[in-house]
Design a protein around this motif. Structure first.
Motif, short mmCIF file in Angstrom:
data_model
loop_
_atom_site.label_atom_id
_atom_site.label_comp_id
_atom_site.label_asym_id
_atom_site.label_seq_id
_atom_site.Cartn_x
_atom_site.Cartn_y
_atom_site.Cartn_z
N LEU A 78 0.78 -1.16 -0.06
CA LEU A 78 0.04 -0.04 0.08
C LEU A 78 0.99 1.43 0.06
O LEU A 78 0.46 2.22 -0.68
N SER A 79 2.00 1.15 0.50
CA SER A 79 3.13 2.18 0.73
C SER A 79 3.49 2.44 -0.72
O SER A 79 3.49 3.42 -1.13
N ALA A 80 3.63 1.43 -1.67
CA ALA A 80 4.12 1.40 -3.01
C ALA A 80 3.22 2.01 -3.92
O ALA A 80 3.50 2.82 -4.83
N VAL A 81 2.05 1.76 -3.42
CA VAL A 81 0.61 2.27 -4.18
C VAL A 81 0.77 3.73 -4.07
O VAL A 81 0.46 4.66 -4.90
N GLU A 82 0.78 4.19 -2.81
CA GLU A 82 0.95 5.82 -2.57
C GLU A 82 1.90 6.36 -3.24
O GLU A 82 1.98 7.47 -3.89
N GLU A 83 2.97 5.81 -3.35
CA GLU A 83 4.44 6.35 -4.07
C GLU A 83 4.09 6.30 -5.61
O GLU A 83 4.50 7.49 -6.13
N GLY A 84 3.37 5.37 -6.18
CA GLY A 84 3.09 5.43 -7.50
C GLY A 84 2.08 6.42 -7.83
O GLY A 84 2.21 7.13 -8.94
N ALA A 85 1.25 6.73 -7.02
CA ALA A 85 0.21 7.66 -7.14
C ALA A 85 0.90 8.98 -7.11
O ALA A 85 0.52 9.98 -7.85
N LYS A 86 1.94 9.39 -6.18
CA LYS A 86 2.72 10.58 -6.32
C LYS A 86 3.53 10.68 -7.53
O LYS A 86 3.43 11.74 -8.04
N ALA A 87 4.10 9.58 -8.04
CA ALA A 87 4.85 9.85 -9.26
C ALA A 87 3.90 10.14 -10.51
O ALA A 87 4.18 11.10 -11.27
N LEU A 88 2.63 9.43 -10.61
CA LEU A 88 1.77 9.88 -11.50
C LEU A 88 1.41 11.22 -11.39
O LEU A 88 1.13 11.92 -12.66
N ILE A 94 -16.42 -4.88 -11.36
CA ILE A 94 -15.54 -4.93 -12.52
C ILE A 94 -14.27 -4.68 -12.16
O ILE A 94 -13.27 -5.08 -12.50
N LEU A 95 -14.13 -3.69 -11.16
CA LEU A 95 -12.84 -3.42 -10.52
C LEU A 95 -12.02 -4.66 -9.87
O LEU A 95 -11.06 -5.00 -10.18
N THR A 96 -12.88 -5.31 -9.19
CA THR A 96 -12.53 -6.99 -8.63
C THR A 96 -11.93 -7.72 -9.72
O THR A 96 -10.88 -8.34 -9.59
N SER A 97 -12.93 -7.90 -11.03
CA SER A 97 -12.39 -8.71 -11.90
C SER A 97 -11.22 -8.36 -12.52
O SER A 97 -10.37 -9.16 -12.92
N ARG A 98 -10.95 -7.18 -12.80
CA ARG A 98 -9.79 -6.44 -13.62
C ARG A 98 -8.51 -6.80 -12.61
O ARG A 98 -7.57 -7.01 -13.21
N LEU A 99 -8.78 -6.42 -11.41
CA LEU A 99 -7.60 -6.61 -10.58
C LEU A 99 -7.09 -8.29 -10.40
O LEU A 99 -5.94 -8.55 -10.72
N ALA A 100 -8.23 -9.33 -10.27
CA ALA A 100 -8.05 -10.51 -10.57
C ALA A 100 -7.15 -10.81 -11.64
O ALA A 100 -6.38 -11.70 -11.78
N LEU A 136 -2.04 0.16 -9.18
CA LEU A 136 -2.72 -0.62 -8.17
C LEU A 136 -2.59 -2.11 -8.60
O LEU A 136 -2.22 -3.08 -7.91
N HIS A 137 -2.66 -2.09 -10.08
CA HIS A 137 -2.65 -3.60 -10.29
C HIS A 137 -1.13 -4.12 -10.30
O HIS A 137 -0.97 -5.14 -9.94
N ASP A 138 -0.23 -3.33 -10.73
CA ASP A 138 1.23 -3.67 -10.69
C ASP A 138 1.55 -4.15 -9.49
O ASP A 138 2.10 -5.05 -9.00
N GLU A 139 1.32 -3.17 -8.28
CA GLU A 139 1.88 -3.37 -6.82
C GLU A 139 0.92 -4.28 -6.03
O GLU A 139 1.67 -5.24 -5.31
N LEU A 140 -0.37 -4.40 -6.38
CA LEU A 140 -1.32 -5.43 -5.59
C LEU A 140 -0.86 -6.71 -6.18
O LEU A 140 -0.81 -7.75 -5.37
N GLY A 141 -0.64 -6.88 -7.44
CA GLY A 141 -0.35 -8.21 -8.38
C GLY A 141 0.96 -8.64 -7.71
O GLY A 141 1.04 -9.69 -7.38
N HIS A 142 1.86 -7.87 -7.53
CA HIS A 142 3.29 -8.08 -7.13
C HIS A 142 3.16 -8.97 -5.65
O HIS A 142 3.89 -9.88 -5.48
N ALA A 195 9.15 -8.80 -10.56
CA ALA A 195 9.72 -7.54 -10.79
C ALA A 195 11.05 -7.76 -11.61
O ALA A 195 11.19 -6.84 -12.86
N MET A 196 11.88 -8.63 -11.40
CA MET A 196 13.26 -8.79 -12.03
C MET A 196 12.93 -9.46 -13.69
O MET A 196 13.43 -9.13 -14.49
N VAL A 197 12.02 -10.33 -13.29
CA VAL A 197 11.47 -10.82 -14.64
C VAL A 197 11.01 -9.87 -15.75
O VAL A 197 11.06 -9.79 -17.13
N ALA A 198 10.29 -8.88 -15.27
CA ALA A 198 9.67 -7.71 -16.17
C ALA A 198 10.79 -6.89 -16.50
O ALA A 198 10.61 -6.45 -17.64
#
Length: 773
Positions: free
Chosen positions: A30-40, A112-118, A181-187, A681-684
């Motif tokens: 969740l901290s990484a999500v906040e940092e991502g939102a800040k960068a965006l 819809i949000l739930t399905s897309r995150l999954a 959200l998809h990136d950080e929560l997926g990780h 993340a390293m594979v990506a």
């Protein structure tokens, strides 16, 4: 596999392990999500979009604690009831009793949000989830997980979205931040699946899983048969953290260190690695931070400076830029490339003179500031010692075209994705790896292409970013051609790597088609295994070496048909006599094919002995013989096998291909072991590396500079070449493992223009008044 004692208890512990990893990793994610939102929120965008991004970031700052608390409470409830049977229910759109009712739009949006995150999580975690599902299925003696099992991605996604909504965060904000959200929560979910798999393997649950029965070939059938998992032959064991996480009820975040501090440290470190990756993986965010600092500093000195607005240069400045461009071209055309480096001070004096002349041509503070910044950027670029002198000339000639774009499109200063920046960075990244001793290896072709690119940019001064984007695409295409055909160092290695890839793809496709052919043909299992696991690769190797329609390849196909006939039931004395007559030349052809594919003599003997046993069994088999018409049809299909192969791309990965060390030659080293277990993340990161990029490789006792020269289908194979002619081939996950372990390190942590921006920023911090002087 021997199922451990009390498999139900073990399955319950596995689910608790999964949930506890999520619990501990949630704060970092969740901290990484906040940092991502800040960068965006700091990136350039239309004013209305930028406002919404900043509002979303502000909302997360205010509500992240509530989001985290609600998420942890939901996961703890799941952990507390994990021993109870999980009912199957469709979730938020379920029927309540027997009553039907309309579903409001908000509920549909929520689903819809739930399905897309999954789905996003499954894109990252598909292999880990499939492994975990197989292991739980073996423990619980069922074919699949329940639809509402806590291990399913949509169940975890529902908890994440429910907590988001419960904290007062809106659907619009989620959609705006969806990539982050998809990136950080997926990780986070990938980490949980990964650690749970490790824990189950350590407890003896399916250490080996065959996930691709249609196309996977037995490693024991070929040379170097035992692939080494990242340098170790022992089964993976869970980290100390997970070993502790597995036992019992859910833990409270922040108290996971009990009873020992090692657990918190180990899981916290891996969680941070998975959810926030490394500094190098966050290079884009760091670059954006540098640009953000620059824009804030300039904005303080020049209030009208706005990177979200396009401008048109004043007529006097436009004329001055054109004149300066002609002057630069004339001066550099008369400068010998080999003397340019020695005359760097004079070059910088010329740059300063042009800057002052351009500033005198305008009264606009914005234009004066833009002129100063571009001059500082090119001052840093042109004094970069690793730029070869002959190439430095052409970088210098880009100053005026870049200034023209920067004046009209100030977002050049706001984003690393501007095509002018990307062009300079790509060309710089390709040439800065050569040192004084190896610069001659670069060859004329690359230098000529850079020259052509600059001349095209100069020829279209009024097209803005479009000309930069056009030549950037052309430069990328050139690099592919250059390393394949013109670079003496990489050309042979690329050719060999392409043969490896072609062989692997053909072997996979041949296996699939042979299985289809023999699906309803009564043939001994030993012969089937030989055809699928050995002969498919022999056909592929022969087709690569001799051509799909060569006489040698046709002979290998006829051998397959003869083997199928010989291994079918023989009900008459005449048929048995015919098998005996055909057998010696058939076995010789089989040995020749295996030898051509690199199978050792000892392995050949094993396969021939197994085939003899299968043929002997065919003599006494009571199954129906294969009709002559059916055999003729099979032979025809074998002869035209290439026409039947699917056109779709076949993904090459660790589970499909043979151990590639069997392909190693004097001109190609194949990395078959080493490195650390890579994070997603390293594979990506491994997938995102661009051709031409330079790295330092530590392999087989040598630490040297290498350049990415080629990437194969879907980037599953990557070839690196050193200036002295060494070519090293990686599969994608092995490449990620070397990145993870620091055995393959980028030569440059920052792009050329980002580093130049840092230098410019340092000078402006020291003397902001120079923007308007």
């Amino acid at each position: 596999m021997a199922i451990p004692a009390d498999p139900k208890a073990l399955a319950a512990q596995a689910r608790r392990t999964f949930l506890n990893v999520l619990l501990y990793g949630a704060p970092n994610a969740l901290s990484a999500v906040e940092e991502g939102a800040k960068a965006l929120a700091s990136q350039a965008a239309p004013p209305d979009v930028l406002l919404r991004r900043r509002d979303a970031w502000a909302d997360i700052q205010r509500q992240r604690a509530a989001w985290q608390r609600l998420l942890i409470e939901g996961l703890q409830r799941r952990a507390a009831s994990v021993h109870e049977p999980t009912p199957s229910q469709p979730g938020g759109l379920s029927l309540r009793g027997a009553e039907l009712s309309l579903v409001d739009d908000d509920t549909i949006e929520h689903e819809i949000l739930t399905s897309r995150l999954a789905l996003a999580a499954m894109d990252q975690a598909s292999s880990e989830f499939t492994d975990l599902r197989s292991r739980l299925g073996a423990l619980e003696r069922r074919t699949d997980l329940a639809s509402a099992d806590v291990l399913r991605p949509h169940v975890v996604s529902r908890e994440l979205v429910d907590a988001w909504r419960g904290a007062g965060l809106g659907i619009a904000a989620w959609r705006l931040l969806q990539p982050v959200l998809h990136d950080e929560l997926g990780h986070l979910m990938v980490l949980a699946y990964h650690e749970t798999n490790k824990w189950l393997i350590a407890h003896g649950v399916l250490p080996e899983i065959d996930l691709r029965p249609l196309i996977r070939r037995t490693r024991a059938a070929m040379p170097h048969s035992a692939p080494v998992p990242y340098g170790s032959t022992a089964p993976a064991s869970p980290s100390p953290a997970v070993a502790g996480l597995a036992g019992g009820a859910a833990v409270q975040p922040g108290t996971m260190s009990r009873p020992g501090p090692l657990r918190q440290s180990a899981v916290g470190e891996e969680t941070r690695m998975m959810t926030r990756a490394s500094n190098l993986m966050r290079a884009t965010e760091q670059a954006q931070a540098v640009l953000g600092r620059l824009n804030r500093l300039v904005g303080q000195q020049v209030p009208d400076f706005d990177v979200t607005t396009t401008f048109q240069a004043s007529p006097k400045l436009a004329a001055a830029i054109a004149e300066a461009e002609r002057d630069v071209a004339q001066r550099l055309r008369s400068t010998r490339p080999d003397s340019l480096q020695a005359s760097a001070p004079a070059l910088l004096d010329d740059l300063n003179e042009r800057k002052q002349a351009l500033k005198r041509a305008t009264d606009s503070p914005v234009e004066r500031a833009t002129i100063e910044i571009v001059a500082l950027l090119f001052q840093a670029i042109l004094t970069e010692e690793r730029l070869p002198p002959s190439v430095r000339v052409w970088f210098a000639r880009l100053q005026m075209p870049v200034l023209r774009v920067a004046v009209g499109e100030p977002d050049f200063f706001a984003t690393t994705d501007h095509p002018a920046r990307k062009l300079i960075d790509r060309m710089g990244a390709c040439v800065m790896g050569f040192d004084a001793a190896t610069v001659g290896v670069m060859g004329d072709a690359l230098e000529k292409e850079i020259k052509r690119v600059v001349q095209v940019v100069e020829a279209y001064p009024d097209t803005g970013r479009r000309v930069f984007q056009t030549v950037l695409v052309e430069f990328e295409k050139f690099l592919d051609h250059y390393f394949r055909n013109e670079n003496e160092v990489s050309r042979k290695g690329v050719s060999l790597a392409q043969q490896v890839e072609q062989r692997e793809i053909l072997a996979i496709q041949y296996t699939i088609e042979l299985r289809k052919m023999l699906n309803e043909v009564p043939v001994q299992d030993g012969v089937r295994d030989f055809l699928f696991q050995i002969w498919a690769d022999v056909l592929a190797m022969t087709a690569v070496k001799s051509g799909a329609q060569s006489d040698t390849t046709k002979a290998m196909k006829r051998a397959a048909a003869d083997l199928i006939w010989s291994a079918s039931a023989k009900v008459s004395r005449e048929e048995r006599a015919e098998v005996i007559r055909r057998l010696p030349p058939l076995l010789k052809t089989l040995r020749d094919g295996m030898a051509n594919a690199g199978v050792s003599t000892a392995k050949q003997d094993e396969h021939i002995q197994a085939l003899n046993n299968s043929l002997a069994a065919a003599f006494t088999a009571k199954t129906a013989a294969i009709p002559t018409e059916r055999l003729d049809e099979l032979m025809l299909r074998l002869e035209t096998l290439e026409e039947l192969l699917p056109d779709t791309e076949v993904e090459i990965d660790e589970a499909m291909v043979l151990d590639l060390s069997g392909h190693e030659t004097t001109g190609l080293e194949v990395v078959a072991e080493g490195g650390s277990m890579p994070s997603p993340a390293m594979v990506a990161w491994a997938r995102s590396i661009q051709v031409g990029s330079w790295f330092k490789l530590d392999y087989r006792g040598r630490n040297e500079a290498v350049q990415l020269a080629w990437q194969g289908l879907r980037k599953q194979l990557s070839l690196f070449a050193s200036p002295n002619g060494r070519c090293v081939l990686f599969q994608q996950h092995r490449l990620a493992a070397f990145l993870q372990a620091g055995l393959l390190v980028p030569a440059e942590e920052e792009a050329l223009t980002v580093r130049a921006t840092r230098d410019a920023l340092a000078k402006l911090d020291a003397d902001p008044s120079r923007l308007l002087s």
